[in-house]
Design an enzyme around this catalytic site. Structure first.
Site, PDB file in Angstrom:
ATOM      1  N   GLU A 137      -9.820  -1.292   5.145  1.00 22.19           N
ATOM      2  CA  GLU A 137     -10.493  -0.968   6.399  1.00 22.19           C
ATOM      3  C   GLU A 137     -11.809  -1.756   6.509  1.00 22.19           C
ATOM      4  OE1 GLU A 137      -8.797   0.382   8.533  1.00 22.19           O
ATOM      5  OE2 GLU A 137      -8.145   2.432   8.128  1.00 22.19           O
ATOM      6  N   HIS A 174      -7.690  -4.315   9.910  1.00 25.56           N
ATOM      7  CA  HIS A 174      -7.326  -4.160   8.491  1.00 25.56           C
ATOM      8  C   HIS A 174      -6.070  -4.959   8.154  1.00 25.56           C
ATOM      9  CE1 HIS A 174      -4.942  -0.356   9.768  1.00 25.56           C
ATOM     10  NE2 HIS A 174      -4.034  -1.188   9.307  1.00 25.56           N
ATOM     11  N   ASP A 199       0.836  -1.207   0.000  1.00 27.49           N
ATOM     12  CA  ASP A 199       0.000   0.000   0.000  1.00 27.49           C
ATOM     13  C   ASP A 199       0.865   1.249   0.000  1.00 27.49           C
ATOM     14  OD1 ASP A 199       0.911  -0.505   2.601  1.00 27.49           O
ATOM     15  OD2 ASP A 199      -1.050  -1.124   3.314  1.00 27.49           O
ATOM     16  N   ASP A 257      -7.974  -2.259  13.990  1.00 31.49           N
ATOM     17  CA  ASP A 257      -9.369  -2.433  13.551  1.00 31.49           C
ATOM     18  C   ASP A 257      -9.537  -3.635  12.622  1.00 31.49           C
ATOM     19  OD1 ASP A 257      -8.186  -1.534  11.238  1.00 31.49           O
ATOM     20  OD2 ASP A 257      -9.440   0.263  11.018  1.00 31.49           O
TER      21      ASP A 257
HETATM   22  C1  F6R Z   1       1.385  -1.573   6.108  1.00 28.32           C
HETATM   23  C2  F6R Z   1       0.067  -2.168   6.156  1.00 28.32           C
HETATM   24  C3  F6R Z   1      -0.752  -2.149   7.385  1.00 28.32           C
HETATM   25  C4  F6R Z   1       0.013  -2.471   8.658  1.00 28.32           C
HETATM   26  C5  F6R Z   1      -0.903  -2.362   9.863  1.00 28.32           C
HETATM   27  C6  F6R Z   1      -0.173  -2.640  11.156  1.00 28.32           C
HETATM   28  O1  F6R Z   1       1.971  -1.746   4.819  1.00 28.32           O
HETATM   29  O2  F6R Z   1      -0.370  -2.676   5.182  1.00 28.32           O
HETATM   30  O3  F6R Z   1      -1.806  -3.092   7.252  1.00 28.32           O
HETATM   31  O4  F6R Z   1       0.551  -3.762   8.569  1.00 28.32           O
HETATM   32  O5  F6R Z   1      -1.460  -1.087   9.913  1.00 28.32           O
HETATM   33  O6  F6R Z   1       0.761  -1.619  11.367  1.00 28.32           O
HETATM   34  P1  F6R Z   1       1.889  -1.768  12.479  1.00 28.32           P
HETATM   35  O7  F6R Z   1       2.727  -2.932  12.055  1.00 28.32           O
HETATM   36  O8  F6R Z   1       2.658  -0.486  12.402  1.00 28.32           O
HETATM   37  O9  F6R Z   1       1.209  -1.998  13.762  1.00 28.32           O
END
Ligand code: F6R
Length: 259
Positions: free
Chosen positions: A142, A137, A66, A135
């Site tokens: 989301e 995702h 992403d 959440d």
């Molecule tokens: C990042 C991504 C997100 C993260 C998620 C957890 O490329 O796709 O899904 O993996 O937001 O973020 P952290 O690891 O910072 O808790």
């Protein structure tokens, strides 16, 4: 799903690195890379193996999950910059082998379609690393994302913007929109490696792996994939109902069986 509860974050990083090392040593590979905090230990471990044991990424390609809309690749918080700083510039990927979405595009729909085509042209992703949001995702899909979605633009929840404010100078600087691989795009990868670290992820992990498949918890879509490995530290696993069974199973994993 193979759910493995490990004693700490280092054990998760080492085990994830084992999976990626085996993939990369097996021949030319396409890796799916997540950003955020969760995979950082894994990337450090892979950099260490590159330096100490000659683990080479010269024949590998990588696709990011992403990107923030509105951030140029050169912005320090863009996922292009983050993956270069945290991982890919410290190993030996060939020039042009690390692919990301263009967050500065004027045409997000065309950019999303181009990205899905480029993943397919590379032969698809062999192993996709995933973190999970508080959440539920994965990528930036989301809650209420279509379980069949392809790469597209999404609006971040307030919660995700707050969670990611630590990467920006000011909370208001976190972009509201992102381009993300869809849940259908992610599920096209041949092996999904979901990492969960810390108590803040415990509810989302429990909903994802033991709850119903439902768009309200996007990570639950992974239950529909035939090859998913979930690596958790004890804190992230703390709300699971069936940990004893996962540990019983892992203790009896046949020696011939890979991840
Ligand atoms: C990042 C991504 C997100 C993260 C998620 C957890 O490329 O796709 O899904 O993996 O937001 O973020 P952290 O690891 O910072 O808790």
């Amino acid at each position: 799903m193979e759910i493995i509860v490990l004693p700490d974050t280092d054990a998760v990083a080492r085990t994830a690195a084992d999976v990626l090392e085996e993939q990369v040593r097996s021949g030319p590979s396409v890796l799916g890379l997540a950003t955020g905090s969760t995979p950082l230990g894994t990337y450090r471990e892979l950099i260490d193996r590159h330096r100490r044991n000659g683990l080479s990424f010269a024949d590998a390609q990588a696709f990011l999950l992403d990107e923030y809309v509105g951030l140029a690749a050169s912005h320090p918080a863009s996922y292009h910059s983050v993956i270069r700083n945290e991982f890919t510039d410290s190993v030996d990927f060939a020039p042009g082998a690390v692919h990301g979405l263009d967050g500065s595009t004027k045409d997000p729909e065309a950019e999303a379609a181009r990205y899905d085509r480029s993943i397919a042209a590379a032969g698809g992703v062999d192993v996709q690393i995933l973190g999970i949001g508080t959440d539920g995702h994965v990528g930036f899909n989301e809650p209420m994302s279509s379980l069949a979605s392809r790469t597209r633009i999404k609006t971040l929840t307030r919660q995700t913007r707050q969670d990611n404010a630590r990467f920006f100078d000011h909370p208001d600087d976190v972009p509201e929109h992102v381009l993300t691989q869809g849940l259908g795009t992610i599920r096209d990868a041949r092996h999904l490696l979901l990492l969960g670290l810390g108590e803040a992820k415990a509810d989302a992990v429990a909903a994802a792996v033991e709850g119903p498949v439902a768009a309200v918890c996007p990570a639950s879509a992974l239950q529909l994939h035939p090859h998913v490995t979930v690596l958790l530290d004890t804190a992230a696993a703390s709300k699971l109902a069936h940990t004893e069974y996962y540990q019983y199973t892992f203790g009896r994993k046949p020696a011939w069986q890979r991840f």
